[in-house]
Design a protein around this motif. Sequence first.
Motif, PDB file in Angstrom:
ATOM      1  N   HIS A   8       1.011  13.542 -10.020  1.00 37.84           N
ATOM      2  CA  HIS A   8       1.635  14.856 -10.186  1.00 37.84           C
ATOM      3  C   HIS A   8       2.059  15.091 -11.619  1.00 37.84           C
ATOM      4  O   HIS A   8       1.930  16.200 -12.150  1.00 37.84           O
ATOM      5  N   GLU A   9       2.574  14.052 -12.252  1.00 40.45           N
ATOM      6  CA  GLU A   9       3.095  14.180 -13.608  1.00 40.45           C
ATOM      7  C   GLU A   9       2.024  13.951 -14.676  1.00 40.45           C
ATOM      8  O   GLU A   9       2.290  14.153 -15.858  1.00 40.45           O
ATOM      9  N   GLY A  10       0.842  13.498 -14.266  1.00 38.12           N
ATOM     10  CA  GLY A  10      -0.215  13.227 -15.231  1.00 38.12           C
ATOM     11  C   GLY A  10       0.098  12.060 -16.148  1.00 38.12           C
ATOM     12  O   GLY A  10      -0.407  11.970 -17.259  1.00 38.12           O
ATOM     13  N   ASP A  11       0.934  11.163 -15.677  1.00 37.33           N
ATOM     14  CA  ASP A  11       1.347  10.028 -16.489  1.00 37.33           C
ATOM     15  C   ASP A  11       0.329   8.900 -16.347  1.00 37.33           C
ATOM     16  O   ASP A  11      -0.097   8.577 -15.245  1.00 37.33           O
ATOM     17  N   THR A  12      -0.065   8.304 -17.455  1.00 41.32           N
ATOM     18  CA  THR A  12      -1.068   7.237 -17.414  1.00 41.32           C
ATOM     19  C   THR A  12      -0.467   5.837 -17.320  1.00 41.32           C
ATOM     20  O   THR A  12      -1.197   4.882 -17.103  1.00 41.32           O
ATOM     21  N   ARG A  13       0.826   5.748 -17.484  1.00 42.00           N
ATOM     22  CA  ARG A  13       1.448   4.428 -17.297  1.00 42.00           C
ATOM     23  C   ARG A  13       1.374   4.096 -15.811  1.00 42.00           C
ATOM     24  O   ARG A  13       1.584   4.958 -14.966  1.00 42.00           O
ATOM     25  N   HIS A  14       1.077   2.861 -15.487  1.00 41.33           N
ATOM     26  CA  HIS A  14       0.822   2.555 -14.082  1.00 41.33           C
ATOM     27  C   HIS A  14       1.344   1.202 -13.629  1.00 41.33           C
ATOM     28  O   HIS A  14       1.076   0.791 -12.521  1.00 41.33           O
TER      29      HIS A  14
ATOM     30  N   SER B  85       0.823  -1.207   0.000  1.00 46.01           N
ATOM     31  CA  SER B  85       0.000   0.000   0.000  1.00 46.01           C
ATOM     32  C   SER B  85       0.863   1.266   0.000  1.00 46.01           C
ATOM     33  O   SER B  85       0.569   2.224  -0.725  1.00 46.01           O
ATOM     34  N   ASP B  86       1.930   1.280   0.815  1.00 48.55           N
ATOM     35  CA  ASP B  86       2.841   2.428   0.822  1.00 48.55           C
ATOM     36  C   ASP B  86       3.471   2.626  -0.553  1.00 48.55           C
ATOM     37  O   ASP B  86       3.528   3.747  -1.063  1.00 48.55           O
ATOM     38  N   LEU B  87       3.942   1.551  -1.146  1.00 51.57           N
ATOM     39  CA  LEU B  87       4.565   1.640  -2.468  1.00 51.57           C
ATOM     40  C   LEU B  87       3.582   2.203  -3.485  1.00 51.57           C
ATOM     41  O   LEU B  87       3.926   3.084  -4.281  1.00 51.57           O
ATOM     42  N   GLU B  88       2.346   1.705  -3.451  1.00 50.42           N
ATOM     43  CA  GLU B  88       1.323   2.187  -4.379  1.00 50.42           C
ATOM     44  C   GLU B  88       1.045   3.674  -4.155  1.00 50.42           C
ATOM     45  O   GLU B  88       0.885   4.428  -5.123  1.00 50.42           O
ATOM     46  N   ASP B  89       0.996   4.087  -2.902  1.00 48.98           N
ATOM     47  CA  ASP B  89       0.755   5.505  -2.601  1.00 48.98           C
ATOM     48  C   ASP B  89       1.882   6.382  -3.134  1.00 48.98           C
ATOM     49  O   ASP B  89       1.632   7.432  -3.748  1.00 48.98           O
ATOM     50  N   TRP B  90       3.131   5.986  -2.887  1.00 42.72           N
ATOM     51  CA  TRP B  90       4.275   6.788  -3.312  1.00 42.72           C
ATOM     52  C   TRP B  90       4.352   6.880  -4.835  1.00 42.72           C
ATOM     53  O   TRP B  90       4.528   7.964  -5.386  1.00 42.72           O
ATOM     54  N   VAL B  91       4.216   5.738  -5.498  1.00 45.01           N
ATOM     55  CA  VAL B  91       4.256   5.727  -6.961  1.00 45.01           C
ATOM     56  C   VAL B  91       3.065   6.497  -7.514  1.00 45.01           C
ATOM     57  O   VAL B  91       3.198   7.297  -8.445  1.00 45.01           O
ATOM     58  N   GLY B  92       1.894   6.286  -6.920  1.00 41.77           N
ATOM     59  CA  GLY B  92       0.694   6.980  -7.370  1.00 41.77           C
ATOM     60  C   GLY B  92       0.822   8.487  -7.266  1.00 41.77           C
ATOM     61  O   GLY B  92       0.346   9.223  -8.138  1.00 41.77           O
TER      62      GLY B  92
END
Length: 161
Positions: free
Chosen positions: A35-41, A23-30
């Motif tokens: 912020h960057e508006g990047d759609t790659r996920h 969950s932490d990893l997902e939050d940080w990456v998210g």
Amino acid sequence: MTPEIDLQIAVGDEAETALPSQSDLEDWVGAVLAHEGDTRHELTIRVVERDESQQLNRDYRGKDKPTNVLSFPFESPPGIELPLLGDLVICHDVVANEAQEQHKSIHDHYAHLVIHGCLHLLGYDHIDDDEAEQMETLERVLLTQFGIADPYRVVDSKPDA
């Protein structure tokens, strides 16, 4: 959109207890992607021992020592759009040692390095001073969302005389 993270743990059981949660990893990456508006996920985060980090750092960067985080951006073939961002390889021992030396919690240091690595995946770098200032400023902004202090602030470790 919640990022899809393939977490690969290649460290001993004793180190696993100090690792951040999925969950932490997902939050940080998210936070970076939002912020960057990047759609790659989709990305892989692999947590490794010193020898694997050193080998990858030597093979891909010409530096024969382990390092905290390595970023490998996904390069899509021409004309093909995929949601893949790339891979982060994090050396747990280096992260733990740096956190202790810098008087930071290991959790906060992981947050910084995941955000730092993701910014590299998106093309940010810190080769020259202007690029470094831009990247570090963005890292500070993103980390404040999680209540994490400036990772570049120097903490005086000497006792008062």
